[in-house]
Design an enzyme around this catalytic site. Structure first.
Site, PDB file in Angstrom:
ATOM      1  CG  HIS A  66      -0.485   0.297   2.339  1.00  0.00           C
ATOM      2  ND1 HIS A  66      -0.009  -0.574   3.457  1.00  0.00           N
ATOM      3  CD2 HIS A  66       0.015   1.427   3.057  1.00  0.00           C
ATOM      4  CE1 HIS A  66       0.331  -0.103   4.430  1.00  0.00           C
ATOM      5  NE2 HIS A  66       0.270   1.058   4.227  1.00  0.00           N
ATOM      6  CG  ASP A 108      -0.109  -4.172   2.853  1.00  0.00           C
ATOM      7  OD1 ASP A 108       0.440  -3.477   1.782  1.00  0.00           O
ATOM      8  OD2 ASP A 108      -0.076  -3.442   3.843  1.00  0.00           O
ATOM      9  CB  SER A 202       3.210   1.904   5.680  1.00  0.00           C
ATOM     10  OG  SER A 202       1.917   2.066   6.186  1.00  0.00           O
TER      11      SER A 202
END
Length: 253
Positions: A66, A108, A202
């Protein structure tokens, strides 16, 4: 029960996928000097940090799929302090896992091929990945996660790499607290503790015994006042074949 879990994933988790982009470490500390030289900062065309990542080869970085939504164009490496950039390389291309749709559906994970190959040194190192398709983690095991950015909800961004210890959570407990989870994830921190990551560590690694076992994926919304629901990471051990194929063929597969 399967339909209920699917409904919850679609309606709850799918909308959470964009909530971990940046880099917060909650109740951590500055990373010790000469440690974690595998960490990199993904930056956009304006030179702003947007995600973390980690070196697994001189020209390959692992991060979260992402993070591509933030349109990083280069990585900064070899430094704990972003204002003292040691080295940067452009991103040549992205390789998302083929089935990735959003964090709510899992997978992810993404590899970045850099424009050049870095000579490994005391400033730039790589971190090993799991050697089997099972991470062999145990409930309560202490691991760590690191990143740049805010260290609390709505706090200003920080310049120094920060790190915090987090404990592995039982997968069944994690599913119960979330009401369902995508496949191939690891839970650690963020629940029954005041430590964890937040918007958006992230792409950074969950490190256990010196091995990168997970990739920071998501928490709940923009809430960083833990304890809350557990933090969720992509389980790297489930993607080893894909990673190795890319590293061997030097193309997305």
């Amino acid at each position: 029960m399967h339909r209920l879990s699917t409904f919850l994933l679609f309606n709850v988790l799918a909308c959470l996928g964009q909530n971990v982009q940046g880099s917060y470490i909650i109740h951590g500390k500055k990373a010790p000097a000469n440690s974690m030289q595998y960490m990199v900062s993904l930056q956009n065309k304006w030179g702003h940090h947007v995600c973390g990542g980690f070196m697994v080869r001189g020209d390959i970085v692992v991060t979260a799929a992402h993070c591509a939504e933030e349109r990083p164009v280069r990585v900064v490496l070899g430094t704990h302090k972003l204002s003292e950039s040691y080295m940067s390389l452009d991103i040549e291309y992205f390789c998302k896992f083929p089935t990735y749709k959003s964090v709510g559906f899992g997978a992810d994970i993404m590899l970045l091929k850099l424009s050049g190959e870095v000579t490994l040194s005391n400033r730039v190192k790589i971190i090993p990945l799991p050697t089997s398709s099972n991470a062999n983690l145990r409930d309560g095991q202490i691991c760590s996660v690191a990143g740049w950015g805010q260290n609390g909800t709505h706090h200003p961004i920080v310049d120094d790499l920060r790190v915090v210890n987090v404990s592995i959570l039982d997968p069944q407990l994690c599913r119960e607290k979330w009401g369902g989870l995508p496949p191939n994830v690891i839970c650690a921190g963020g629940y029954n503790t005041d430590k964890g990551f937040c918007q958006g560590d992230s792409g950074g690694p969950l490190v256990c015994k010196g091995v990168a076992v997970g990739v920071v994926s998501f928490n709940r919304n923009f809430y960083c006042t833990y304890p809350d629901v557990p933090n969720v990471y992509t389980d790297i051990s489930k993607y080893l074949l894909w990673i190795n194929n890319i590293m061997n063929t030097k193309k997305c597969v």
